[in-house]
Design a protein around this motif. Structure first.
Motif, PDB file in Angstrom:
ATOM      1  N   ARG A  26     102.843  24.175  13.727  1.00  0.00           N
ATOM      2  CA  ARG A  26     104.165  24.728  13.418  1.00  0.00           C
ATOM      3  C   ARG A  26     104.847  25.236  14.692  1.00  0.00           C
ATOM      4  N   ASP A  27     104.086  25.959  15.522  1.00  0.00           N
ATOM      5  CA  ASP A  27     104.665  26.545  16.740  1.00  0.00           C
ATOM      6  C   ASP A  27     105.066  25.500  17.778  1.00  0.00           C
ATOM      7  N   THR A  28     104.404  24.351  17.767  1.00  0.00           N
ATOM      8  CA  THR A  28     104.716  23.300  18.734  1.00  0.00           C
ATOM      9  C   THR A  28     105.550  22.175  18.120  1.00  0.00           C
ATOM     10  N   ASP A  29     105.914  22.331  16.846  1.00  0.00           N
ATOM     11  CA  ASP A  29     106.703  21.332  16.122  1.00  0.00           C
ATOM     12  C   ASP A  29     105.992  19.975  16.093  1.00  0.00           C
ATOM     13  N   ALA A  30     104.677  20.018  15.895  1.00  0.00           N
ATOM     14  CA  ALA A  30     103.884  18.788  15.829  1.00  0.00           C
ATOM     15  C   ALA A  30     103.624  18.410  14.377  1.00  0.00           C
ATOM     16  N   LYS A  31     103.380  17.137  14.135  1.00  0.00           N
ATOM     17  CA  LYS A  31     102.959  16.676  12.812  1.00  0.00           C
ATOM     18  C   LYS A  31     101.525  17.146  12.578  1.00  0.00           C
ATOM     19  N   LEU A  32     101.180  17.357  11.321  1.00  0.00           N
ATOM     20  CA  LEU A  32      99.834  17.802  10.964  1.00  0.00           C
ATOM     21  C   LEU A  32      99.335  16.970   9.797  1.00  0.00           C
ATOM     22  N   THR A  33      98.164  16.381   9.959  1.00  0.00           N
ATOM     23  CA  THR A  33      97.513  15.655   8.877  1.00  0.00           C
ATOM     24  C   THR A  33      96.180  16.315   8.599  1.00  0.00           C
ATOM     25  N   VAL A  34      95.922  16.587   7.331  1.00  0.00           N
ATOM     26  CA  VAL A  34      94.662  17.181   6.892  1.00  0.00           C
ATOM     27  C   VAL A  34      93.826  16.054   6.295  1.00  0.00           C
ATOM     28  N   LEU A  35      92.641  15.851   6.856  1.00  0.00           N
ATOM     29  CA  LEU A  35      91.779  14.735   6.461  1.00  0.00           C
ATOM     30  C   LEU A  35      90.500  15.240   5.820  1.00  0.00           C
ATOM     31  N   ALA A  36      90.240  14.780   4.606  1.00  0.00           N
ATOM     32  CA  ALA A  36      88.967  15.046   3.929  1.00  0.00           C
ATOM     33  C   ALA A  36      88.235  13.720   3.789  1.00  0.00           C
ATOM     34  N   TRP A  37      86.923  13.799   3.762  1.00  0.00           N
ATOM     35  CA  TRP A  37      86.134  12.574   3.595  1.00  0.00           C
ATOM     36  C   TRP A  37      85.122  12.788   2.477  1.00  0.00           C
ATOM     37  N   ILE A  38      84.810  11.699   1.795  1.00  0.00           N
ATOM     38  CA  ILE A  38      83.776  11.714   0.765  1.00  0.00           C
ATOM     39  C   ILE A  38      82.882  10.504   0.964  1.00  0.00           C
ATOM     40  N   THR A  39      81.723  10.549   0.340  1.00  0.00           N
ATOM     41  CA  THR A  39      80.783   9.431   0.409  1.00  0.00           C
ATOM     42  C   THR A  39      81.135   8.398  -0.659  1.00  0.00           C
ATOM     43  N   PRO A  40      80.624   7.186  -0.540  1.00  0.00           N
ATOM     44  CA  PRO A  40      80.864   6.187  -1.582  1.00  0.00           C
ATOM     45  C   PRO A  40      80.362   6.656  -2.959  1.00  0.00           C
ATOM     46  N   ASP A  41      79.248   7.375  -3.003  1.00  0.00           N
ATOM     47  CA  ASP A  41      78.731   7.888  -4.274  1.00  0.00           C
ATOM     48  C   ASP A  41      79.711   8.869  -4.912  1.00  0.00           C
ATOM     49  N   GLN A  42      80.306   9.746  -4.096  1.00  0.00           N
ATOM     50  CA  GLN A  42      81.294  10.689  -4.615  1.00  0.00           C
ATOM     51  C   GLN A  42      82.529   9.956  -5.113  1.00  0.00           C
ATOM     52  N   ALA A  43      82.930   8.906  -4.438  1.00  0.00           N
ATOM     53  CA  ALA A  43      84.082   8.111  -4.876  1.00  0.00           C
ATOM     54  C   ALA A  43      83.791   7.451  -6.217  1.00  0.00           C
ATOM     55  N   ASP A  44      82.569   6.926  -6.373  1.00  0.00           N
ATOM     56  CA  ASP A  44      82.168   6.309  -7.641  1.00  0.00           C
ATOM     57  C   ASP A  44      82.142   7.334  -8.773  1.00  0.00           C
ATOM     58  N   GLU A  45      81.635   8.541  -8.478  1.00  0.00           N
ATOM     59  CA  GLU A  45      81.598   9.600  -9.491  1.00  0.00           C
ATOM     60  C   GLU A  45      83.010   9.973  -9.942  1.00  0.00           C
ATOM     61  N   THR A  46      83.937  10.035  -9.015  1.00  0.00           N
ATOM     62  CA  THR A  46      85.324  10.360  -9.345  1.00  0.00           C
ATOM     63  C   THR A  46      85.927   9.275 -10.224  1.00  0.00           C
ATOM     64  N   ALA A  47      85.677   8.017  -9.885  1.00  0.00           N
ATOM     65  CA  ALA A  47      86.195   6.904 -10.682  1.00  0.00           C
ATOM     66  C   ALA A  47      85.605   6.937 -12.094  1.00  0.00           C
ATOM     67  N   ASP A  48      84.301   7.233 -12.198  1.00  0.00           N
ATOM     68  CA  ASP A  48      83.660   7.327 -13.512  1.00  0.00           C
ATOM     69  C   ASP A  48      84.254   8.472 -14.329  1.00  0.00           C
ATOM     70  N   SER A  49      84.509   9.603 -13.675  1.00  0.00           N
ATOM     71  CA  SER A  49      85.101  10.754 -14.369  1.00  0.00           C
ATOM     72  C   SER A  49      86.486  10.427 -14.895  1.00  0.00           C
ATOM     73  N   ASP A  65      92.310   4.562  -6.427  1.00  0.00           N
ATOM     74  CA  ASP A  65      92.159   4.285  -5.006  1.00  0.00           C
ATOM     75  C   ASP A  65      90.907   5.029  -4.543  1.00  0.00           C
ATOM     76  N   SER A  66      90.024   4.387  -3.817  1.00  0.00           N
ATOM     77  CA  SER A  66      88.784   5.023  -3.373  1.00  0.00           C
ATOM     78  C   SER A  66      89.044   6.282  -2.567  1.00  0.00           C
ATOM     79  N   ASN A  67      90.118   6.307  -1.822  1.00  0.00           N
ATOM     80  CA  ASN A  67      90.417   7.447  -0.965  1.00  0.00           C
ATOM     81  C   ASN A  67      91.162   8.567  -1.695  1.00  0.00           C
ATOM     82  N   SER A  68      91.612   8.320  -2.924  1.00  0.00           N
ATOM     83  CA  SER A  68      92.467   9.291  -3.604  1.00  0.00           C
ATOM     84  C   SER A  68      91.763  10.608  -3.886  1.00  0.00           C
ATOM     85  N   ALA A  69      90.489  10.604  -4.212  1.00  0.00           N
ATOM     86  CA  ALA A  69      89.776  11.854  -4.481  1.00  0.00           C
ATOM     87  C   ALA A  69      89.706  12.710  -3.223  1.00  0.00           C
ATOM     88  N   ALA A  70      89.435  12.093  -2.100  1.00  0.00           N
ATOM     89  CA  ALA A  70      89.390  12.839  -0.835  1.00  0.00           C
ATOM     90  C   ALA A  70      90.780  13.336  -0.459  1.00  0.00           C
TER      91      ALA A  70
END
Length: 154
Positions: A26-49, A65-70
């Motif tokens: 914010r102070d430097t007026d830069a873009k900020l991206t927040v990145l979370a990662w999950i394992t393939p097993d966690q992605a499968d669990e989310t899809a099953d849920s 989308d596999s990345n949507s849970a993260a």
């Protein structure tokens, strides 16, 4: 710093890192991206849920989308961290699915895909022997990312 990538997990150290990175962006007026990662097993669990929820509610969320849970975790985590901030901190949430052995490479690839010039991440205390035998994600990112890396030790 033009575009920062903050790699998060659900710990207090990650909360503190994200808050600091958000203020700096914010102070430097830069873009900020927040990145979370999950394992393939966690992605499968989310899809099953989601499939179970769709059957119970009689609704459709479409093909997940596999990345949507993260990405959703990153969004909620950052919203929670930034909610008490008086000045709004703008960010984009992103998520990736990665195997354990590929974490450093995938984080660097995400930073390059997003055109980030700065990575913020949390590292763990490890002995030199532990690093040699098991590798170290933070160390690999420090050595291989063509930009600035800020490391907060857990």
């Amino acid at each position: 710093m033009d575009h920062a990538l903050v790699v998060i997990d659900d710990t207090e150290t990650h909360r503190a890192l994200l808050a600091e990175a958000g203020q700096l962006a914010r102070d430097t007026d830069a873009k900020l991206t927040v990145l979370a990662w999950i394992t393939p097993d966690q992605a499968d669990e989310t899809a099953d849920s989601l499939e179970v929820i769709e059957q119970v509610e009689g609704t459709s969320y479409g093909e997940p989308d596999s990345n949507s849970a993260a990405r959703q975790f990153a969004q909620q985590f950052a919203d929670d961290v930034f909610e008490s901030d008086d000045d709004s901190i703008e960010f984009t949430a992103d998520g990736i699915v990665i195997e354990d052995g590929d974490r450093a490479d995938e984080i660097i690839a995400a930073a390059e895909r997003l055109d980030c010039d700065h990575i913020f991440l949390v590292g763990r205390q490890r002995s030199p022997t532990g690093k040699a035998i098991f590798g170290d994600v933070a160390q690999r990112i420090l050595l291989n990312f063509d930009g600035t890396v800020t490391l907060k030790m857990d």
